[in-house]
Write a protein that holds these residues in place. Sequence first.
Motif, short mmCIF file in Angstrom:
data_model
loop_
_atom_site.label_atom_id
_atom_site.label_comp_id
_atom_site.label_asym_id
_atom_site.label_seq_id
_atom_site.Cartn_x
_atom_site.Cartn_y
_atom_site.Cartn_z
N GLN A 38 41.87 46.04 36.86
CA GLN A 38 40.69 46.08 35.99
C GLN A 38 40.70 47.23 35.00
O GLN A 38 39.91 47.25 34.07
CB GLN A 38 39.42 46.18 36.84
CG GLN A 38 39.18 44.98 37.72
CD GLN A 38 37.94 45.17 38.56
OE1 GLN A 38 37.89 46.02 39.43
NE2 GLN A 38 36.93 44.37 38.27
N ALA A 83 36.48 43.01 33.51
CA ALA A 83 35.59 42.61 34.60
C ALA A 83 35.34 41.11 34.52
O ALA A 83 35.38 40.51 33.45
CB ALA A 83 34.28 43.37 34.54
N GLU A 84 35.06 40.54 35.66
CA GLU A 84 34.79 39.10 35.76
C GLU A 84 33.57 38.71 34.94
O GLU A 84 33.54 37.68 34.29
CB GLU A 84 34.59 38.76 37.23
CG GLU A 84 34.84 37.35 37.66
CD GLU A 84 36.18 36.77 37.28
OE1 GLU A 84 36.15 35.63 36.81
OE2 GLU A 84 37.22 37.42 37.45
N GLU A 88 29.64 42.52 37.40
CA GLU A 88 30.74 43.35 37.89
C GLU A 88 30.87 44.61 37.04
O GLU A 88 31.11 45.71 37.56
CB GLU A 88 32.04 42.56 37.90
CG GLU A 88 33.18 43.30 38.56
CD GLU A 88 34.42 42.44 38.72
OE1 GLU A 88 34.99 42.48 39.82
OE2 GLU A 88 34.82 41.76 37.75
N ASP A 91 28.26 47.04 38.15
CA ASP A 91 28.64 47.71 39.40
C ASP A 91 29.62 48.85 39.13
O ASP A 91 29.48 49.95 39.69
CB ASP A 91 29.28 46.71 40.37
CG ASP A 91 28.27 45.76 40.99
OD1 ASP A 91 27.06 46.06 40.96
OD2 ASP A 91 28.70 44.70 41.49
#
Length: 119
Positions: A38, A83-84, A88, A91
């Motif tokens: 990521q 990130a998805e 996400e 977070d």
Amino acid sequence: MKYMLLIYSNENAWTESEREKCFAESAELTHELNAKGQFLAAAPLHPVSAATNVKVREGKRLVTDGPFAETREQLGGYFLIDAENLDEAIDIAGRIPGARKGTVEIRPVLEIAGVALKS
């Protein structure tokens, strides 16, 4: 999706030892994100006193020193992540040490054909 996480805080709110701890924690986070595929980039910035601004008006370049505007929080660094989704990214932003004393702005990166990010 790629997200730019822009870290803003009052640069005078950090002691030197707090800043060093923040850098160490940020490095740990980059290693963890890298292991998950990521991490794209991250870096702290020099203080706003080292900033230079460039404007072009009526074909003429104007170069000035310092920050663009007086603000309580300055851009102090960034993370560029993959990130998805926004949840996400939120977070991850919440784990950035700078969020404890400032704000992390999350911006999706607009990908333009022919302009590639360095991998």
